[in-house]
Design a protein around this motif. Structure first.
Motif, PDB file in Angstrom:
ATOM      1  N   CYS A  76       0.868  -1.044  -0.080  1.00  0.00           N
ATOM      2  CA  CYS A  76       0.082   0.115   0.092  1.00  0.00           C
ATOM      3  C   CYS A  76       0.873   1.157  -0.064  1.00  0.00           C
ATOM      4  O   CYS A  76       0.666   2.222  -0.706  1.00  0.00           O
ATOM      5  N   TYR A  79       2.848   1.850  -3.298  1.00  0.00           N
ATOM      6  CA  TYR A  79       2.080   2.404  -4.511  1.00  0.00           C
ATOM      7  C   TYR A  79       1.479   3.981  -4.168  1.00  0.00           C
ATOM      8  O   TYR A  79       1.714   5.064  -4.964  1.00  0.00           O
ATOM      9  N   ARG A  80       1.279   4.397  -2.932  1.00  0.00           N
ATOM     10  CA  ARG A  80       0.901   5.768  -2.349  1.00  0.00           C
ATOM     11  C   ARG A  80       1.890   6.621  -2.654  1.00  0.00           C
ATOM     12  O   ARG A  80       2.226   7.654  -3.147  1.00  0.00           O
ATOM     13  N   VAL A  93      -4.970   6.096  -4.494  1.00  0.00           N
ATOM     14  CA  VAL A  93      -4.822   4.510  -4.958  1.00  0.00           C
ATOM     15  C   VAL A  93      -5.935   3.959  -4.158  1.00  0.00           C
ATOM     16  O   VAL A  93      -6.272   4.181  -3.315  1.00  0.00           O
ATOM     17  N   LEU A 114      -5.642   4.388   1.563  1.00  0.00           N
ATOM     18  CA  LEU A 114      -6.265   4.100   0.343  1.00  0.00           C
ATOM     19  C   LEU A 114      -7.612   3.933   0.316  1.00  0.00           C
ATOM     20  O   LEU A 114      -8.340   3.973   1.503  1.00  0.00           O
ATOM     21  N   GLY A 274      -6.085  -0.926 -12.929  1.00  0.00           N
ATOM     22  CA  GLY A 274      -4.861  -1.655 -12.288  1.00  0.00           C
ATOM     23  C   GLY A 274      -4.298  -2.830 -13.267  1.00  0.00           C
ATOM     24  O   GLY A 274      -3.948  -2.404 -14.365  1.00  0.00           O
ATOM     25  N   VAL A 293       4.259   2.466 -11.636  1.00  0.00           N
ATOM     26  CA  VAL A 293       3.700   3.782 -11.448  1.00  0.00           C
ATOM     27  C   VAL A 293       4.437   4.918 -12.267  1.00  0.00           C
ATOM     28  O   VAL A 293       3.979   5.766 -12.700  1.00  0.00           O
ATOM     29  N   CYS A 316      -5.873   4.876  -9.368  1.00  0.00           N
ATOM     30  CA  CYS A 316      -5.620   3.606  -9.923  1.00  0.00           C
ATOM     31  C   CYS A 316      -6.099   2.375  -8.880  1.00  0.00           C
ATOM     32  O   CYS A 316      -6.415   2.696  -7.947  1.00  0.00           O
TER      33      CYS A 316
END
Length: 465
Positions: A76, A79-80, A93, A114, A274, A293, A316
């Motif tokens: 997590c 991604y962030r 996200v 998220l 995604g 990303v 996303c």
């Protein structure tokens, strides 16, 4: 489901551990076979989240889903933080909860900042009960019921309008209320190399408005006072290792924003879906989260600059790449059958009811024996489930040490679409699940009982003896 491992090699469970590192947070979770916290303890047992897997099975039974909180949280955050690093505008996200929807998983995702992508009223209810803010929930589906749309509107979430029926019903249900926040799902006509059942970007699929519908859709939406269209969405599929299709999609979606503007629509959100793949076997080589990303952000920023558009809020929806490698399934080995010169079957106490992906998608997995992690792999066996079905095979040609009844078999990377697609075939109860962290295991899904299996059964009076 054929193994790529050469037969006869003296490997062991140690080969699947992540490289030793004092800073495992830098590892991309989707590229590992076992969770980040996995290690071998002094008893030569597999340990995840500081918990001995064999001890977990003794306490909670098997089959047992074991979710490593460290791995999920790390994914997590990667991604962030990658969007913060590479995108100059605002980004959000979303966890695609169809991969595994339960209160605990949704709560962990929302605690990491998220939002949640839901695909049904049930997933929406789960996300709301987990404490996810309605402004961070997005409802998908190619055939949403009127009840689901009403629930979504009353909850104040964003609806991903997939087709004309979605639009028409949303307009009807929104009468006398605040404008309904929607995004338009469009089919980009972009193909990619993945299983045909999980390809969604090519034209011949059930999702989204086709490119030829764009003008008519934009014209319709621009005239509806009860619809607040904030952006566009597209998704090209799942378990994708290629990067170019996502970059092509990003360019195309910016062009859609430009076209929408000609109809007076000021679309401020762009959702690229995604689909980042994960490692299920050694030969899989997916990009890292950051490597997925970065080019998307760069392409969108360049395209917006060329079109003289302000940067949209970029969304996303990763699912598999967040949760798959954070979880394993532990089984207890039972019977075996040796067919000379053909194969040896080793059976476990679960199978297609807790992991239907091998029989459905021909998916391939790896396994270790949790109580023999350093013992050399000297046998090639087929791991079979216990269901009354010849196709109930989890792994063909698995390389394992010599096993015996009572050994604990661990199948890796089972977090995505295992519990969420689980069934009660043969009236087996669905397994329990625990989340592990810092040597503590907490139950997040109770094992179903026989009473649970008949809870919804109705026996007419005339049939009672």
């Amino acid at each position: 489901m054929v193994s790529t491992q050469p037969a006869g090699v003296q490997l062991s469970g140690r080969q699947y551990l992540s490289p030793t590192s004092t800073n495992k947070v830098n590892l991309s979770p989707n590229q590992g076979l076992l969770p980040l916290s996995a290690k071998i303890n002094h008893q030569d047992h597999l340990e995840i989240g500081g918990c001995d897997v064999t001890t977990l099975v003794q306490k909670f039974g098997s089959p047992l889903y074991i979710l490593d909180e460290e791995t999920l949280r790390t994914a997590c955050r990667q991604y962030r933080e990658s969007f913060q690093r590479y995108y100059q505008g605002e980004a959000q996200v979303l966890y695609a909860s169809k991969a595994w929807s339960c209160l605990a998983v949704c709560a962990i995702a929302q605690s990491e900042g998220l939002g949640i992508d839901v695909a049904s009223g049930g997933e929406l209810y789960t996300a709301l009960c987990a404490g996810v803010s309605s402004d961070k929930i997005y409802l998908h589906g190619n055939n949403k019921s009127r009840e689901e749309l009403r629930y979504a509107i009353e909850s104040g979430i964003t609806i991903m309008a997939d087709n004309w029926r979605d639009l028409q019903q949303s307009v009807e249900l929104a009468q006398g209320q605040q404008p309904v926040r929607i995004m338009l799902r469009l089919t980009p006509g972009i193909d990619c190399h993945t299983h045909e059942y999980i390809r969604t970007g090519h034209l011949d699929n059930k999702f989204g408005f086709d490119p030829g519908d764009l003008d008519e859709v934009f014209a319709f939406v621009s005239k509806q006072q009860t619809l607040n269209c904030i952006g566009v969405h597209a998704h090209i599929g799942s378990q994708i290792f290629e990067r170019q299709p996502h970059q092509d999609l990003a360019v195309l979606m910016v062009q859609w924003l430009t076209k929408a503007a000609t109809y007076g629509l000021n679309l401020t959100h762009l959702n690229v879906g995604g689909g980042l793949g994960v490692r299920y076997i050694e030969s899989d080589d997916p990009p890292s989260i950051e490597e997925w990303v970065k080019p998307i952000c760069e392409v969108i920023q360049a395209a917006c600059k060329e079109e003289n558009l302000p940067l949209p809020k970029l969304l996303c929806e990763p699912g598999r790449s967040l949760i798959a490698n954070a979880c394993v399934t532990a089984y207890t080995i039972g019977s075996s059958k040796e067919i000379p010169d053909i194969r040896t079957y080793v059976a476990v106490d679960g199978g297609m009811s807790d992991n239907p992906r091998p029989i459905t998608y021909q998916s391939v997995y790896r396994a270790v024996v949790a109580n023999q992690m350093s013992t050399p792999c000297t046998e090639t066996v087929t791991i079979a489930g216990k269901h009354c079905e010849s196709g109930d095979v989890l792994i063909k040609n698995a390389q394992l040490p010599k096993t015996k009844p009572g050994d604990i078999l661990v199948v890796m990377a089972t977090g995505a679409y295992n519990y969420s697609m689980a069934s009660n075939y043969n009236r087996l109860s669905r397994p329990a699940a625990v989340v592990v962290a810092n040597g503590e295991a907490n139950l997040i899904l109770q094992r179903e009982t026989y009473e649970d299996l008949i809870r919804q059964d109705c026996l007419p009076e005339r049939l009672k003896s």
